[in-house]
Design a protein around this motif. Structure first.
Motif, mmCIF file in Angstrom:
data_model
loop_
_atom_site.group_PDB
_atom_site.id
_atom_site.type_symbol
_atom_site.label_atom_id
_atom_site.label_comp_id
_atom_site.label_asym_id
_atom_site.label_seq_id
_atom_site.Cartn_x
_atom_site.Cartn_y
_atom_site.Cartn_z
ATOM 1 N N TYR A 252 -3.214 2.289 -23.279
ATOM 2 C CA TYR A 252 -2.065 1.778 -22.527
ATOM 3 C C TYR A 252 -2.164 2.157 -21.048
ATOM 4 O O TYR A 252 -2.794 3.155 -20.694
ATOM 5 N N LEU A 253 -1.501 1.376 -20.231
ATOM 6 C CA LEU A 253 -1.296 1.737 -18.832
ATOM 7 C C LEU A 253 0.175 1.512 -18.523
ATOM 8 O O LEU A 253 0.632 0.366 -18.466
ATOM 9 N N GLN A 254 0.911 2.594 -18.380
ATOM 10 C CA GLN A 254 2.317 2.524 -18.007
ATOM 11 C C GLN A 254 2.405 2.484 -16.493
ATOM 12 O O GLN A 254 1.940 3.406 -15.820
ATOM 13 N N MET A 255 3.010 1.417 -15.976
ATOM 14 C CA MET A 255 3.127 1.229 -14.536
ATOM 15 C C MET A 255 4.584 1.415 -14.142
ATOM 16 O O MET A 255 5.428 0.582 -14.471
ATOM 17 N N ASN A 256 4.877 2.505 -13.458
ATOM 18 C CA ASN A 256 6.227 2.772 -12.960
ATOM 19 C C ASN A 256 6.252 2.618 -11.443
ATOM 20 O O ASN A 256 5.278 2.917 -10.759
ATOM 21 N N SER A 257 7.361 2.170 -10.945
ATOM 22 C CA SER A 257 7.540 1.964 -9.505
ATOM 23 C C SER A 257 6.401 1.186 -8.871
ATOM 24 O O SER A 257 5.840 1.602 -7.836
ATOM 25 N N PRO A 258 6.021 0.061 -9.447
ATOM 26 C CA PRO A 258 4.964 -0.727 -8.812
ATOM 27 C C PRO A 258 5.454 -1.312 -7.497
ATOM 28 O O PRO A 258 6.664 -1.476 -7.276
ATOM 29 N N ASN A 259 4.513 -1.642 -6.634
ATOM 30 C CA ASN A 259 4.835 -2.289 -5.377
ATOM 31 C C ASN A 259 3.955 -3.522 -5.230
ATOM 32 O O ASN A 259 2.990 -3.699 -5.986
ATOM 33 N N PRO A 260 4.248 -4.397 -4.274
ATOM 34 C CA PRO A 260 3.460 -5.636 -4.141
ATOM 35 C C PRO A 260 1.965 -5.387 -3.983
ATOM 36 O O PRO A 260 1.149 -6.232 -4.357
ATOM 37 N N GLY A 261 1.581 -4.236 -3.462
ATOM 38 C CA GLY A 261 0.167 -3.902 -3.324
ATOM 39 C C GLY A 261 -0.543 -3.686 -4.651
ATOM 40 O O GLY A 261 -1.772 -3.642 -4.701
ATOM 41 N N ASP A 262 0.221 -3.568 -5.732
ATOM 42 C CA ASP A 262 -0.365 -3.410 -7.059
ATOM 43 C C ASP A 262 -0.648 -4.757 -7.724
ATOM 44 O O ASP A 262 -1.183 -4.784 -8.842
ATOM 45 N N THR A 263 -0.302 -5.846 -7.078
ATOM 46 C CA THR A 263 -0.559 -7.168 -7.633
ATOM 47 C C THR A 263 -2.060 -7.411 -7.760
ATOM 48 O O THR A 263 -2.804 -7.261 -6.790
ATOM 49 N N ALA A 264 -2.491 -7.738 -8.967
ATOM 50 C CA ALA A 264 -3.920 -7.923 -9.242
ATOM 51 C C ALA A 264 -4.097 -8.368 -10.687
ATOM 52 O O ALA A 264 -3.156 -8.341 -11.474
ATOM 53 N N VAL A 265 -5.329 -8.731 -11.008
ATOM 54 C CA VAL A 265 -5.718 -8.870 -12.406
ATOM 55 C C VAL A 265 -6.179 -7.496 -12.876
ATOM 56 O O VAL A 265 -7.018 -6.861 -12.223
ATOM 57 N N TYR A 266 -5.628 -7.038 -13.987
ATOM 58 C CA TYR A 266 -5.951 -5.721 -14.518
ATOM 59 C C TYR A 266 -6.903 -5.864 -15.708
ATOM 60 O O TYR A 266 -6.649 -6.644 -16.624
#
Length: 123
Positions: A80-94
């Protein structure tokens, strides 16, 4: 061989949360170190987080440290990857990836890759 398959991507608001999953067919995931990478348009694929075979050791890129958490459930053959407090800079294909080593920071360290899941963070 192991075949990772990512899920859980989508649209999330900045400051929200999202959890990505990586399930696998083929060999059991517990024999592999696992990692998450991401690739934004026009950029190279970059390391996000990694976890050892047992799950006892985790490591992160500085850009996500303190916000993202990688974990694994070997009984469910899932990472799993829990993503908290993401911001627009985290936009991507993971992308989820598996390494025969217990540790890896670069794409060359990983042997098997999923096809990716899109994460879009709106401001």
């Amino acid at each position: 061989q192991v075949h990772p398959v990512e899920s859980g991507g989508g649209l999330v608001q900045a400051g929200g949360s999202l959890r990505l999953s990586c399930a696998a067919s083929g060999r059991t995931l517990s024999t592999y170190g696992m990692g998450w990478f991401r690739q934004a348009p026009g950029k190279e694929r970059e390391f996000v987080a990694g976890i050892s075979r047992s799950g006892s050791f985790t490591y992160y890129a500085d850009s996500v440290k303190g916000r993202f958490t990688i974990s694994r459930d070997n009984a469910k053959n899932t990472v799993y990857l829990q993503m908290n407090s993401p911001n627009p800079g985290d936009t991507a294909v993971y992308y989820c990836a598996a390494t025969a080593s217990n540790y890896g920071l670069t794409t060359r360290d990983y042997d098997y890759w999923g096809r990716g899941t899109q994460v879009t963070v709106s401001s």
